[in-house]
Design a protein around this motif. Structure first.
Motif, short mmCIF file in Angstrom:
data_model
loop_
_atom_site.label_atom_id
_atom_site.label_comp_id
_atom_site.label_asym_id
_atom_site.label_seq_id
_atom_site.Cartn_x
_atom_site.Cartn_y
_atom_site.Cartn_z
N ASN A 107 29.36 75.67 15.58
CA ASN A 107 29.52 76.75 16.56
C ASN A 107 30.63 77.70 16.13
OD1 ASN A 107 31.05 74.26 17.19
ND2 ASN A 107 32.00 75.49 18.80
N SER A 108 30.35 79.00 16.22
CA SER A 108 31.28 80.02 15.73
C SER A 108 32.35 80.37 16.76
CB SER A 108 30.52 81.29 15.35
OG SER A 108 29.79 81.79 16.45
N ALA A 109 32.16 79.89 18.00
CA ALA A 109 33.15 80.13 19.05
C ALA A 109 33.23 78.90 19.94
CB ALA A 109 32.75 81.36 19.87
N ALA A 110 34.32 78.78 20.67
CA ALA A 110 34.49 77.62 21.55
C ALA A 110 33.41 77.62 22.63
CB ALA A 110 35.87 77.65 22.19
N ILE A 111 32.94 76.41 23.01
CA ILE A 111 31.93 76.25 24.05
C ILE A 111 32.62 75.63 25.27
CG2 ILE A 111 29.74 75.18 24.69
CD1 ILE A 111 29.09 75.03 21.70
N PRO A 112 32.68 76.35 26.39
CA PRO A 112 33.37 75.81 27.58
C PRO A 112 32.73 74.51 28.07
CG PRO A 112 32.95 78.16 27.81
CD PRO A 112 32.16 77.71 26.62
N ALA A 113 33.52 73.73 28.79
CA ALA A 113 33.02 72.47 29.35
C ALA A 113 31.89 72.75 30.35
CB ALA A 113 34.16 71.72 30.04
N ASN A 114 30.93 71.81 30.38
CA ASN A 114 29.81 71.86 31.34
C ASN A 114 28.99 73.16 31.24
OD1 ASN A 114 30.58 69.31 32.53
ND2 ASN A 114 32.26 70.42 33.52
N THR A 115 28.90 73.67 30.03
CA THR A 115 28.11 74.88 29.75
C THR A 115 27.00 74.52 28.78
OG1 THR A 115 30.05 76.29 30.02
CG2 THR A 115 28.18 77.22 28.83
N PRO A 116 25.77 75.00 29.03
CA PRO A 116 24.69 74.70 28.08
C PRO A 116 25.09 75.07 26.66
CG PRO A 116 23.81 75.72 30.05
CD PRO A 116 25.29 75.78 30.18
N ILE A 117 24.84 74.17 25.73
CA ILE A 117 25.22 74.38 24.34
C ILE A 117 24.16 75.23 23.64
CG2 ILE A 117 25.65 73.25 22.13
CD1 ILE A 117 26.66 70.82 23.69
N LYS A 118 24.55 76.43 23.21
CA LYS A 118 23.63 77.31 22.48
C LYS A 118 23.59 76.86 21.03
CE LYS A 118 21.02 80.97 21.78
NZ LYS A 118 20.72 80.73 20.34
N ILE A 119 22.41 76.49 20.58
CA ILE A 119 22.24 76.02 19.21
C ILE A 119 22.02 77.22 18.28
CG2 ILE A 119 20.88 74.53 17.70
CD1 ILE A 119 22.36 73.05 19.91
N SER A 120 22.75 77.23 17.17
CA SER A 120 22.54 78.29 16.18
C SER A 120 21.19 78.09 15.49
CB SER A 120 23.66 78.26 15.14
OG SER A 120 23.66 77.00 14.45
N ASP A 121 20.71 79.11 14.79
CA ASP A 121 19.46 78.97 14.06
C ASP A 121 19.58 77.84 13.04
OD1 ASP A 121 18.44 81.07 15.46
OD2 ASP A 121 18.47 82.50 13.80
N LEU A 122 18.53 77.03 12.97
CA LEU A 122 18.49 75.92 12.02
C LEU A 122 17.51 76.27 10.91
CD1 LEU A 122 18.26 72.93 14.55
CD2 LEU A 122 20.30 74.15 13.74
N SER A 123 17.86 75.97 9.69
CA SER A 123 16.98 76.32 8.58
C SER A 123 16.87 75.19 7.56
CB SER A 123 17.47 77.60 7.88
OG SER A 123 18.77 77.40 7.34
N GLY A 124 15.76 75.22 6.84
CA GLY A 124 15.49 74.23 5.80
C GLY A 124 14.33 74.71 4.96
N THR A 125 14.05 73.99 3.88
CA THR A 125 13.00 74.40 2.96
C THR A 125 11.82 73.44 3.01
OG1 THR A 125 14.58 75.44 1.45
CG2 THR A 125 12.43 74.91 0.56
N TYR A 126 10.64 74.01 3.14
CA TYR A 126 9.39 73.24 3.13
C TYR A 126 8.64 73.55 1.84
CZ TYR A 126 4.39 72.45 3.97
OH TYR A 126 3.08 72.08 3.84
N THR A 127 8.33 72.50 1.07
CA THR A 127 7.55 72.65 -0.16
C THR A 127 6.24 71.91 0.00
OG1 THR A 127 9.59 72.77 -1.48
CG2 THR A 127 7.53 72.31 -2.66
#
Length: 222
Positions: A107-127
């Motif tokens: 997370n690029s910024a602090a996440i306050p208590a009892n706040t929904p956690i915003k997930i950053s984009d997740l990436s990976g490679t599919y072959t």
């Protein structure tokens, strides 16, 4: 109609058909609501987040990006910058079943208590190991923070977020080695050499039309 006009029309038709084939869509993406049931250090929590998966061709594979439009789970204490590390599994179905591991930045910024956690984009490679139509569906999400692990599992059997036509490495058809030269097809050699959209299929089709035309002319002259 003269011989030159007939062969020119045949080449134009082949080019038109090739353009239509190359313009056909190869991917279909859909935003899917995923109902996550999360096992957290302080008990069970649930949240629904729209998920989409995008792909970008990268060498012999595809870079997949999984995006969350809403936050999932929460923490009873503030999570400082960089304290939360997310990862997930994308399930692969269709012609090449399996799974892809994807991960994202902390997370690029602090996440306050009892706040929904915003997930950053997740990436990976599919072959792909097999060619054909495949689909990608959101799987288990894992959130690691402050020495704890939260596991969120989709409970609503979500549909695929992305469908894709893939080609496995090594499945591309090879052409004979002619010393770097294109096959000879008579007076259309230069025109066919420029027809790169059609590749080998277009070259073969033009050669076939030319051979049949010449054969027909020979029969008329007998």
């Amino acid at each position: 109609m003269s011989y030159q006009k007939r062969t020119a029309l045949a080449l134009a038709s082949a080019l038109a058909g090739t353009v239509v084939l190359m313009a056909a869509p190869a991917a279909h993406a859909t935003v899917v609501d995923v109902d996550y049931q999360c096992k957290t250090p302080i008990g069970d929590k649930s949240a629904v987040s729209p998920i989409d998966v995008k792909s970008v061709k990268s060498g012999g594979g595809y870079k997949l990006t999984m995006s969350f439009q809403k936050g999932v789970s929460s923490s009873p204490v503030e999570l400082g910058k960089g304290a939360m590390n997310p990862s997930a599994v994308i399930k692969v179905g269709g012609a090449d079943p399996g799974q892809v591991q994807v991960s994202g930045a902390p997370n690029s910024a602090a996440i306050p208590a009892n706040t929904p956690i915003k997930i950053s984009d997740l990436s990976g490679t599919y072959t792909p190991k097999k060619s054909g139509k495949v689909d990608f569906t959101a799987g288990v999400l894992t959130i690691k923070a402050l020495g704890t692990t939260t596991t969120c599992t989709p409970s609503n059997n979500p549909g695929p977020s992305l469908q894709l036509d893939v080609t496995a490495a090594g499945n591309a058809q090879s052409t004979p080695d002619n010393g770097g030269q294109l096959p000879k097809t008579g007076p259309l050699d230069s025109a066919v050499a420029l027809g790169t959209l059609g590749g080998t299929v277009l070259l073969t089709g033009a050669a076939g039309v030319l051979w049949l035309t010449r054969r027909g002319q020979g029969a008329v002259g007998r």
